[in-house]
Design a protein around this motif. Structure first.
Motif, PDB file in Angstrom:
ATOM      1  N   ALA A 172      -1.612  -5.441  -4.023  1.00  0.00           N
ATOM      2  CA  ALA A 172      -2.232  -6.661  -3.611  1.00  0.00           C
ATOM      3  C   ALA A 172      -1.602  -6.952  -2.251  1.00  0.00           C
ATOM      4  CB  ALA A 172      -1.871  -7.679  -4.631  1.00  0.00           C
TER       5      ALA A 172
ATOM      6  N   ALA B 297       0.919  -1.088  -0.086  1.00  0.00           N
ATOM      7  CA  ALA B 297       0.080   0.046  -0.126  1.00  0.00           C
ATOM      8  C   ALA B 297       0.963   1.380  -0.171  1.00  0.00           C
ATOM      9  CB  ALA B 297      -1.025   0.053   1.250  1.00  0.00           C
TER      10      ALA B 297
ATOM     11  N   PHE C 154      -5.383  -3.251   0.054  1.00  0.00           N
ATOM     12  CA  PHE C 154      -5.889  -3.257  -1.480  1.00  0.00           C
ATOM     13  C   PHE C 154      -7.442  -3.463  -1.198  1.00  0.00           C
ATOM     14  CE2 PHE C 154      -4.528  -7.112  -0.219  1.00  0.00           C
ATOM     15  CZ  PHE C 154      -5.484  -8.297  -0.521  1.00  0.00           C
TER      16      PHE C 154
ATOM     17  N   PRO D 118      -6.846   2.247  -1.438  1.00  0.00           N
ATOM     18  CA  PRO D 118      -5.500   1.565  -0.876  1.00  0.00           C
ATOM     19  C   PRO D 118      -4.669   2.898  -0.484  1.00  0.00           C
ATOM     20  CG  PRO D 118      -6.096   0.579  -3.058  1.00  0.00           C
ATOM     21  CD  PRO D 118      -7.227   1.522  -2.616  1.00  0.00           C
TER      22      PRO D 118
END
Length: 197
Positions: free
Chosen positions: A41, A22, A112, A187
């Motif tokens: 992710a 992130a 995410f 995110p």
């Protein structure tokens, strides 16, 4: 950090964990690295529409970039009365009040989004507080339900099936297509939960 070319104009950056992913995604957006898509992710960030050589050069600066840009902070009031609150307390070996105290003491980071529009996987629950999912998912989880699964926390933006342990609910609007940023917990967003009064 490891960078893997996945196409002529795309690369996948492997990092330590969801919080690092992130942070990297937020940094890439902030410094203006020209990428058509930046997709964080659990432990990777996909950079699509970039020159991999230029991306590698820019990514070398990430660890040494001394310009810090604090991520936005969202505070979510929660009614801690979820059907699995006692189950989480039993799993942790504490009282339900202690579950609430711990949950509200942590700062989470939206690592995410996935599963449903506006559903953010929030990193920040300590490994020793990991909880199992339900053996059989519920067919319907109400919008605004706050749940835990493994070391993740999440808030269901709409009614949907789900197998996370539900500890409370919030009235916050997680997904609104009329907002400039439809996902409230995009995110990189920092999240603090507060006991609703």
């Amino acid at each position: 950090m490891k960078v893997v070319d996945v196409a002529a104009r795309a690369c996948l950056v492997e990092v330590e964990d969801a919080v690092a992913a992130a942070a990297l995604a937020a940094w890439v957006r902030a410094v203006g690295l020209p990428a058509e898509e930046v997709v964080p992710a659990a432990r990777t960030v996909l950079l699509d529409g970039v020159d991999p050589v230029a991306a590698r050069e820019a990514l070398r600066r990430w660890a040494t970039d001394d310009v810090t840009r604090p991520a936005p902070l969202v505070r979510l009031p929660v009614h801690y009365s979820g059907p699995d609150l006692a189950r989480v307390a039993d799993h942790w070996g504490c009282t339900t009040r202690e579950v609430v105290d711990l949950h509200t003491s942590l700062e989470f980071t939206s690592a995410f989004c996935g599963f449903a529009p506006g559903f953010a996987y929030l990193a920040g629950l300590p490994l020793e507080r990991a909880v199992p999912r339900l053996a059989s998912p519920r067919t319907r989880v109400a919008p605004g339900s706050v749940g835990l699964a493994d070391t993740w926390c999440g808030v269901y933006p709409t009614a949907s099936p789900g197998g996370w342990l539900l500890i409370g609910t919030t009235d916050a609007e997680l997904w609104d297509v009329d907002r400039a940023r439809p996902a409230l917990l995009a995110p990189g967003t920092r999240v603090r939960f507060e006991a609703a009064r």
